[in-house]
Scaffold this active site. Structure first.
Site, short mmCIF file in Angstrom:
data_model
loop_
_atom_site.label_atom_id
_atom_site.label_comp_id
_atom_site.label_asym_id
_atom_site.label_seq_id
_atom_site.Cartn_x
_atom_site.Cartn_y
_atom_site.Cartn_z
N HIS A 1 0.95 -1.26 0.15
CA HIS A 1 0.09 0.12 -0.12
C HIS A 1 0.65 1.43 -0.01
O HIS A 1 0.29 2.22 0.61
CB HIS A 1 -0.83 0.04 1.24
CG HIS A 1 -2.21 -1.10 1.28
ND1 HIS A 1 -3.09 -0.97 0.47
CD2 HIS A 1 -2.09 -2.49 1.70
CE1 HIS A 1 -3.86 -2.37 0.45
NE2 HIS A 1 -3.17 -2.99 1.24
N ASN B 1 -10.21 -2.93 1.75
CA ASN B 1 -9.89 -2.92 0.38
C ASN B 1 -10.99 -2.68 -0.36
O ASN B 1 -12.23 -2.42 -0.06
CB ASN B 1 -9.30 -4.39 -0.03
CG ASN B 1 -7.88 -4.35 0.57
OD1 ASN B 1 -7.18 -3.50 0.53
ND2 ASN B 1 -7.58 -5.74 0.52
#
Length: 487
Positions: free
Chosen positions: A58, A131
């Site tokens: 990320h 997510n």
């Protein structure tokens, strides 16, 4: 946008005025630079240290501030104060991200997207770290470092290797569902605004009476779902690597504030043990016909960060940031993340990362006995740093944040408890069969394009066998497409 440096003389970091910011001090007009030029030393030393280690996953992200507003009464399910009444508003910060790419990677790539929300509640910060997919590739955190190693650069070639990616996926059948998501139309969102978000894991809600419920979160975009084909993404990534970040920032600047409808699925705790599959398995969704989604709120993003490094790069999220009335579940992946995220931030940003403005509570005060370390600002002054103490320091409440979970058995390594319909392939096959024919064609084309790059036939055969077990037609079509590309 505010600017606190619009007037007054330029100074050093220590506040001394700068006489000349254009020329280094030298030994005469044409001589060498002098080490006594502390402005030069300060600027170069600071420049060398301006970056912090990027996130292992990320790393590439964008963020914005906004507001979460409650639209339904959920007090029968949770005693969390920020959910305590219709119309109640809570400030939030949301960070979007890709998963596998580095900080300098392009936005428009085939990759899951992080959807991490920090709620600045009056009981402390609540982080929902999810997510844009409701499932994940694996179900046990012991496999997470291995999985991420396959997505990152190979230690020999320095590139992401299809052999590594597909070898791991083919040997991990539970990944079939998420891989179907990833290579389907939603694998490349057109922007961060045009995708849904999910808490993904199962969490616990506890009401004022101590009654517990298992809960899953859904964030449904009100902008509509928009995706890119592989060809569109390839062109956009080359033309504008910052496409998603730019789109989010400019939309907010125009006043086109992105909005998500917030929904939950709720399962009474007593139903979990007998449910037809493991409700804590991160590779599976709860069918809506079993547990319908309930709309509980509205999330709007309406303010851009003023400094990307300070507010996006240094923002930290952790699933262990919980508030009274919300707790974890036995989801193994969630249990692993409760430790791993906080530990990553302590390494990457520092042990006092939670004291930075973007991370510290906005609606209440953090009162802990943590002291010293990188970024410590001395806020506690001379207050005692232990508990219990006799000097009026912070004290424990004695009130549990959530309801405990009954456990039993012998310690050791165990597979998850078996349920009647536990299977790694059923939901992947259901997802495939739900797709319109045109989407199935794109899915097969995307999968074949990636899988055909694998050098070993045994890995290809094993991967196709997993898709065939999900749906015979799915595997058969993929096999033909791969063979056509490989000649």
């Amino acid at each position: 946008m505010t600017d606190q440096f619009t007037a007054g003389p330029l100074t050093t970091e220590a506040g001394a005025p700068v006489a000349d910011n254009q020329n280094s001090q030298t030994a005469g007009a044409g001589g060498p630079v002098l080490i006594q030029d502390q402005l030069l030393i300060e600027k170069l030393a600071h420049f060398n240290r301006e970056r912090i280690p990027e996130r292992v996953v990320h790393a590439r992200g964008a963020g914005a501030y906004g507001t979460f507003t409650v639209t339904a009464d959920v007090t029968r399910y949770t005693r969390a104060k920020f959910l305590s009444g219709i119309g109640k508003e809570t400030e939030v910060f949301l960070r979007f991200s890709t998963v596998a790419g580095s900080l300098g990677a392009a936005d428009a790539v085939r990759d899951p997207r992080g959807f991490a929300v920090k709620f600045y509640t009056e009981e402390g910060n609540y982080d929902l770290v999810g997510n844009n997919t409701p499932v994940f590739f694996i179900k046990d955190p012991l496999k997470f470092p291995d999985f991420i190693h396959t997505q990152k650069r190979d230690p020999y070639t320095g590139s992401q290797e299809p052999d590594n990616v597909w070898d791991f996926w083919s040997l991990s059948p539970e990944s079939t569902h998420q891989v179907t998501w990833l290579f389907g139309d939603r694998g490349i969102p057109a922007s961060y605004r045009h995708m849904d978000g999910f808490g993904s894991h199962t969490f616990q809600w506890t009401n004022a009476e101590g009654e517990a419920f298992w809960v899953k979160y859904h964030f449904k975009t009100e902008q509509g779902i928009r995706n890119l084909t592989q060809a569109e993404a390839d062109a956009l990534a080359g033309k504008d690597p910052d496409s998603h970040q730019r789109d989010l920032r400019e939309a907010i600047e125009r006043g086109e504030y992105p909005v998500w409808t917030v929904q939950v699925q709720l399962m009474p705790v007593a139903e979990a043990a007998g449910y037809r599959f493991n409700p804590f398995d991160l590779t599976k969704v709860w069918p809506n016909e079993d547990y319908p989604r309930i709309t509980i709120g509205r999330l709007e993003l309406n303010r851009n960060p003023e400094n990307i490094f300070a507010e996006v790069e240094q923002s930290v999220f952790s699933p262990h940031h919980l508030v009274p009335g919300i707790g974890p579940s036995p989801d193994k992946m969630l249990q692993g993340r409760l430790f791993a995220y906080g530990d990553a931030h302590r390494y990457r940003v520092g042990v006092n990362a939670d004291q930075l403005p973007v991370n510290r509570p906005h609606a209440t005060e953090a009162r802990s006995h943590g002291r010293d370390g990188l970024l410590y600002d001395g806020r506690h002054r001379g207050a005692k740093n232990y508990e219990p103490n006799s000097f009026g320091g912070p004290f424990q409440t004695g009130a549990a944040l959530w309801t405990g979970t009954e456990v039993g058995g012998v310690t050791g390594t165990h597979a998850a408890p078996a349920h009647a319909e536990d299977d790694d392939f059923v939901q992947a096959g259901m997802l495939y069969r739900l797709m319109p024919e045109e989407e199935k064609e794109r899915l097969i084309e995307n999968l074949a394009g990636s899988l055909s790059q694998v050098s070993r036939e045994d890995i290809i055969d094993r991967a196709i066998a997993n898709f065939r077990r999900a749906d015979e037609n799915y595997g058969k079509r993929l096999e033909a497409a791969v063979q056509a590309l490989r000649g």
